[in-house]
Design an enzyme around this catalytic site. Structure first.
Site, PDB file in Angstrom:
ATOM      1  N   LYS A 241      -2.994  11.361 -46.521  1.00 24.09           N
ATOM      2  CA  LYS A 241      -1.874  11.849 -45.702  1.00 24.09           C
ATOM      3  C   LYS A 241      -0.667  12.035 -46.605  1.00 24.09           C
ATOM      4  O   LYS A 241      -0.021  11.080 -47.023  1.00 24.09           O
ATOM      5  CB  LYS A 241      -1.520  10.876 -44.571  1.00 24.09           C
TER       6      LYS A 241
ATOM      7  N   GLY B 110       5.618   4.413 -50.897  1.00 21.09           N
ATOM      8  CA  GLY B 110       6.710   4.842 -50.032  1.00 21.09           C
ATOM      9  C   GLY B 110       7.779   3.779 -49.981  1.00 21.09           C
ATOM     10  O   GLY B 110       7.902   2.967 -50.901  1.00 21.09           O
ATOM     11  N   SER B 111       8.526   3.775 -48.891  1.00 22.53           N
ATOM     12  CA  SER B 111       9.659   2.857 -48.797  1.00 22.53           C
ATOM     13  C   SER B 111       9.194   1.443 -48.461  1.00 22.53           C
ATOM     14  O   SER B 111       8.136   1.237 -47.857  1.00 22.53           O
ATOM     15  CB  SER B 111      10.612   3.358 -47.715  1.00 22.53           C
ATOM     16  N   THR B 112      10.012   0.487 -48.824  1.00 26.44           N
ATOM     17  CA  THR B 112       9.694  -0.916 -48.526  1.00 26.44           C
ATOM     18  C   THR B 112       9.634  -1.138 -47.022  1.00 26.44           C
ATOM     19  O   THR B 112       8.743  -1.841 -46.527  1.00 26.44           O
ATOM     20  CB  THR B 112      10.717  -1.837 -49.214  1.00 26.44           C
TER      21      THR B 112
ATOM     22  N   GLY C 124       6.397   0.131 -45.791  1.00 28.04           N
ATOM     23  CA  GLY C 124       5.356  -0.717 -46.404  1.00 28.04           C
ATOM     24  C   GLY C 124       5.198  -2.049 -45.689  1.00 28.04           C
ATOM     25  O   GLY C 124       4.082  -2.525 -45.477  1.00 28.04           O
TER      26      GLY C 124
ATOM     27  N   GLU D 142       2.996   0.382 -53.210  1.00 30.60           N
ATOM     28  CA  GLU D 142       3.964   0.752 -54.260  1.00 30.60           C
ATOM     29  C   GLU D 142       5.229   1.140 -53.528  1.00 30.60           C
ATOM     30  O   GLU D 142       5.276   2.191 -52.885  1.00 30.60           O
ATOM     31  CB  GLU D 142       3.454   1.954 -55.067  1.00 30.60           C
TER      32      GLU D 142
ATOM     33  N   CYS E 222      11.226   6.305 -57.799  1.00 31.46           N
ATOM     34  CA  CYS E 222      11.169   4.899 -57.391  1.00 31.46           C
ATOM     35  C   CYS E 222      11.657   3.970 -58.492  1.00 31.46           C
ATOM     36  O   CYS E 222      12.279   2.961 -58.227  1.00 31.46           O
ATOM     37  CB  CYS E 222       9.759   4.538 -56.974  1.00 31.46           C
TER      38      CYS E 222
ATOM     39  N   GLU F  34      18.430   0.798 -52.354  1.00 34.70           N
ATOM     40  CA  GLU F  34      17.910   1.965 -53.054  1.00 34.70           C
ATOM     41  C   GLU F  34      18.613   3.201 -52.490  1.00 34.70           C
ATOM     42  O   GLU F  34      18.530   3.470 -51.300  1.00 34.70           O
ATOM     43  CB  GLU F  34      16.405   2.054 -52.810  1.00 34.70           C
TER      44      GLU F  34
HETATM   45  P1  NAP Z   1       8.424   6.684 -46.503  1.00 35.31           P
HETATM   46  O1  NAP Z   1       9.353   7.158 -45.487  1.00 35.31           O
HETATM   47  O2  NAP Z   1       8.072   5.249 -46.545  1.00 35.31           O
HETATM   48  O3  NAP Z   1       7.118   7.581 -46.375  1.00 35.31           O
HETATM   49  C1  NAP Z   1       6.012   7.452 -47.227  1.00 35.31           C
HETATM   50  C2  NAP Z   1       4.774   7.956 -46.535  1.00 35.31           C
HETATM   51  O4  NAP Z   1       4.455   7.102 -45.435  1.00 35.31           O
HETATM   52  C3  NAP Z   1       4.920   9.347 -45.946  1.00 35.31           C
HETATM   53  O5  NAP Z   1       3.700  10.028 -46.073  1.00 35.31           O
HETATM   54  C4  NAP Z   1       5.237   9.042 -44.494  1.00 35.31           C
HETATM   55  O6  NAP Z   1       4.925  10.099 -43.621  1.00 35.31           O
HETATM   56  C5  NAP Z   1       4.329   7.860 -44.255  1.00 35.31           C
HETATM   57  N1  NAP Z   1       4.701   7.027 -43.104  1.00 35.31           N
HETATM   58  C6  NAP Z   1       5.884   6.986 -42.439  1.00 35.31           C
HETATM   59  N2  NAP Z   1       5.810   6.091 -41.423  1.00 35.31           N
HETATM   60  C7  NAP Z   1       4.567   5.560 -41.452  1.00 35.31           C
HETATM   61  C8  NAP Z   1       3.893   4.582 -40.672  1.00 35.31           C
HETATM   62  N3  NAP Z   1       4.486   3.950 -39.662  1.00 35.31           N
HETATM   63  N4  NAP Z   1       2.611   4.277 -40.981  1.00 35.31           N
HETATM   64  C9  NAP Z   1       1.997   4.869 -42.009  1.00 35.31           C
HETATM   65  N5  NAP Z   1       2.577   5.815 -42.783  1.00 35.31           N
HETATM   66  C10 NAP Z   1       3.858   6.146 -42.518  1.00 35.31           C
HETATM   67  O7  NAP Z   1       8.959   7.009 -47.974  1.00 35.31           O
HETATM   68  P2  NAP Z   1       9.531   8.386 -48.489  1.00 35.31           P
HETATM   69  O8  NAP Z   1      10.898   8.528 -47.926  1.00 35.31           O
HETATM   70  O9  NAP Z   1       8.544   9.462 -48.322  1.00 35.31           O
HETATM   71  O10 NAP Z   1       9.608   8.088 -50.065  1.00 35.31           O
HETATM   72  C11 NAP Z   1      10.665   7.419 -50.641  1.00 35.31           C
HETATM   73  C12 NAP Z   1      10.303   5.965 -50.893  1.00 35.31           C
HETATM   74  O11 NAP Z   1       9.116   5.839 -51.658  1.00 35.31           O
HETATM   75  C13 NAP Z   1      11.360   5.271 -51.721  1.00 35.31           C
HETATM   76  O12 NAP Z   1      11.625   4.012 -51.171  1.00 35.31           O
HETATM   77  C14 NAP Z   1      10.708   5.123 -53.081  1.00 35.31           C
HETATM   78  O13 NAP Z   1      11.189   4.068 -53.859  1.00 35.31           O
HETATM   79  C15 NAP Z   1       9.297   4.932 -52.729  1.00 35.31           C
HETATM   80  N6  NAP Z   1       8.455   5.271 -53.870  1.00 35.31           N
HETATM   81  C16 NAP Z   1       7.803   4.272 -54.535  1.00 35.31           C
HETATM   82  C17 NAP Z   1       7.019   4.547 -55.633  1.00 35.31           C
HETATM   83  C18 NAP Z   1       6.290   3.466 -56.379  1.00 35.31           C
HETATM   84  O14 NAP Z   1       5.345   3.784 -57.098  1.00 35.31           O
HETATM   85  N7  NAP Z   1       6.657   2.214 -56.235  1.00 35.31           N
HETATM   86  C19 NAP Z   1       6.889   5.857 -56.051  1.00 35.31           C
HETATM   87  C20 NAP Z   1       7.572   6.856 -55.364  1.00 35.31           C
HETATM   88  C21 NAP Z   1       8.331   6.543 -54.263  1.00 35.31           C
HETATM   89  P3  NAP Z   1       6.072  11.175 -43.203  1.00 35.31           P
HETATM   90  O15 NAP Z   1       6.412  11.904 -44.432  1.00 35.31           O
HETATM   91  O16 NAP Z   1       5.364  12.011 -42.205  1.00 35.31           O
HETATM   92  O17 NAP Z   1       7.219  10.382 -42.651  1.00 35.31           O
END
Ligand code: NAP
Ligand code: MG
Length: 492
Positions: free
Chosen positions: A188, A241-243, A246, A263, A297, A396
């Site tokens: 996804k 994704g976001s904490t 997660g 992650e 990230c 962040e």
């Molecule tokens: P996000 O809002 O957490 O979304 C990540 C993914 O999860 C998206 O595909 C999102 O779908 C999906 N998602 C949202 N709600 C969900 C739920 N309830 N259950 C399962 N999946 C769900 O993060 P983002 O805004 O896309 O990315 C930014 C974040 O990612 C930042 O916090 C960044 O630090 C982190 N990040 C971490 C790393 C690492 O390796 N540590 C690398 C890159 C980014 P939708 O798009 O449809 O909402």
């Protein structure tokens, strides 16, 4: 024609408004779609199919069918060959993939063409090499046992959920090792950037991966992602994704003891000592925050500078920052693109405002920007006079905003760096080798860069301490992530 017009004329074909499921383009149940926007021009790029819970069921059935059938019977060496072929095919179409990534995400073509996509190719090749080298071991026997050995088996069906900042690269970090180990994948992608993931699914079929091995389901986060996390037919979730999301996933996964890798976010400290090469450190601090628009990230978003060098370093950094202008992401010379969405830019600008209110000073930048009157751009921003307890130093921001914090000695630098709920990465700049290693050892971070920042390698594990997540992607460690170990005792 300008370079940008030229690139637009060469716009590659975008994927259809379908799911990639069971080796073909299929209509989502319910027929819903959503739009994909180019954040640099505010134009709609295309419609994207929106999967539902019923589509997750269909994808799980297709994936498990592949596992029980042709894919399960495919030898490890053949899996390696297929991954290598996928890398070759992607390399042949690298420009198309790079342009689509840039159109969808707003990142400079320089990055998608020369960093993201080559890194995807490299990751596929790295794990192609591992596929036939993941093996168990024969163990010393004890008691009335004739033979003891271990088998390394695929976990099964992997649900990959990825963010929008490195759309294809972070997908590859999961897909490549998962397939090398013989798993099937349901991916996804982030709703803001689903296009290259769909293209990769179709490309995998072209090079010979059996139907159902890699399925791509764009759609709502909780609707598709949440259904995957709760699905009994999915054995493991690999999430980036976001904490906040997660944490929700970890709670939900607990109900089925689903294997889980997380992650998550970061607020990484980039520590500059006064004895460092200050020109190199200023450049490293600059790249550490402005590469990828700061939507990285591991971005070095907290710059800790030894007080005696603070003003000199800041001067060099601000001079460099003021030469960086947001520009058309398709132009090959652009180094700062558009933020991924209006919401993201508003959120980043909101943090700058909050920083101001809490007493930070804007050394440079701080405002929204536009290119040809359009797009979710913003000025690269440096905030000074920041205390580690301020919101802009704790949360962040995920944008091109750097905060600088002075320190007096190594002890204080380590304490400040570690005073964060996150622990993804850190940087250390010094000419003193002993100090560099001593500080690296004491930082609570999954990656430490010494006299450089933002370097990654498919062979080097990546992941977080503390609330930056658990599990490691890349390197040999990822093989553990995608296999179960079975111990077999054979009687005499
Ligand atoms: P996000 O809002 O957490 O979304 C990540 C993914 O999860 C998206 O595909 C999102 O779908 C999906 N998602 C949202 N709600 C969900 C739920 N309830 N259950 C399962 N999946 C769900 O993060 P983002 O805004 O896309 O990315 C930014 C974040 O990612 C930042 O916090 C960044 O630090 C982190 N990040 C971490 C790393 C690492 O390796 N540590 C690398 C890159 C980014 P939708 O798009 O449809 O909402
Ligand atoms: Mg988009």
């Amino acid at each position: 024609m300008t370079d940008a017009a030229n690139a637009a004329a060469l716009r590659p074909e975008l994927p259809p408004a379908r799911l990639w499921l069971g080796g073909e383009w299929v209509e989502p149940e319910g027929g819903r779609t959503f739009t994909s926007e180019n954040p640099a021009t505010e134009e709609v790029l295309c419609e994207v199919a929106s999967a539902s819970a019923a589509d997750v069921d269909r994808a799980v059935a297709a994936a498990r069918g592949a596992l029980a059938g042709e894919w399960g019977a495919t030898s490890a060496r053949e899996r390696g060959k297929l991954l290598w072929r996928l890398a070759d095919a992607l390399e042949e179409r690298i420009q198309d993939f790079a342009v689509v990534e840039t159109l969808d995400n707003g990142k400079p073509i320089f990055e998608s063409r020369y960093v993201d996509m080559p890194s995807v190719v490299d990751c596929l090749r790295y794990y192609a090499g591992w596929a036939d080298k993941v093996a168990g071991e024969t163990l010393a026997s004890s008691g009335p046992i004739g033979l003891t050995y271990t088998l390394r088996e695929p976990v099964g069906a992997v649900g990959a959920i990825t963010p929008w900042n490195f759309p294809l690269l972070l997908a590859a970090w999961k897909i490549a090792p998962a397939l090398a180990c013989g798993n099937v994948v349901i991916h996804k992608p982030a709703s803001l950037t689903s296009l290259t993931a769909l293209m990769l699914g179709a490309l995998a079929a072209e090079v010979g991966f059996p139907a159902g091995v890699l399925n791509v389901l764009p759609g709502g986060g909780s609707e598709v992602g949440g259904t995957m996390v709760g699905h009994p037919g999915i054995d493991k979730i690999a999430f980036t994704g976001s904490t906040a999301v997660g944490i929700g996933i970890a709670k939900q996964a607990a109900d089925t003891v689903k294997r889980l890798g997380l992650e998550l976010g970061g607020k990484s400290a980039n520590i500059v000592f006064a004895d460092s090469d200050l020109d190199a450190a200023a450049k490293g601090a600059f790249n550490g925050i402005f590469y990828g628009k700061g939507e990285v990230c591991a971005a070095g978003s907290r710059l800790l500078v030894e007080r005696t060098a603070h003003d000199e370093l800041l001067e060099k950094l601000v001079a460099r920052t003021e030469r960086l202008q947001p520009a058309d992401p398709l132009h090959p010379k652009t180094r700062l693109g558009a933020l991924v969405s209006k919401e993201q830019r508003d959120s980043v600008l909101g943090y700058v405002e909050k920083g101001r209110r809490e007493g930070a000073e804007v050394a440079t930048g701080g405002a929204a920007a536009a290119v040809d009157g359009k797009g979710y751009f913003m000025q690269p921003t440096v905030l000074t006079g920041v205390d580690n307890a301020m919101t802009v130093a704790r949360e962040e921001i995920f944008g091109p905003v750097l905060v600088t914090i002075p320190f007096d000695d190594a002890e204080e630098a380590v304490a400040l760096a570690n005073a964060s709920v996150y622990g993804l990465a850190a940087g250390v700049w010094t000419r003193d080798v002993g100090k560099a290693h001593h500080v690296a050892a004491r930082l609570q971070a999954g990656t430490v860069w010494i006299n450089q920042y933002n370097w990654y390698d498919a062979g080097a594990p990546f992941g977080g301490y503390k609330q930056s997540g658990y599990g490691r992607e890349l390197g040999r460690q990822a093989l553990d992530y995608y296999t179960e170990t079975k111990t077999v005792f054979v009687g005499k």
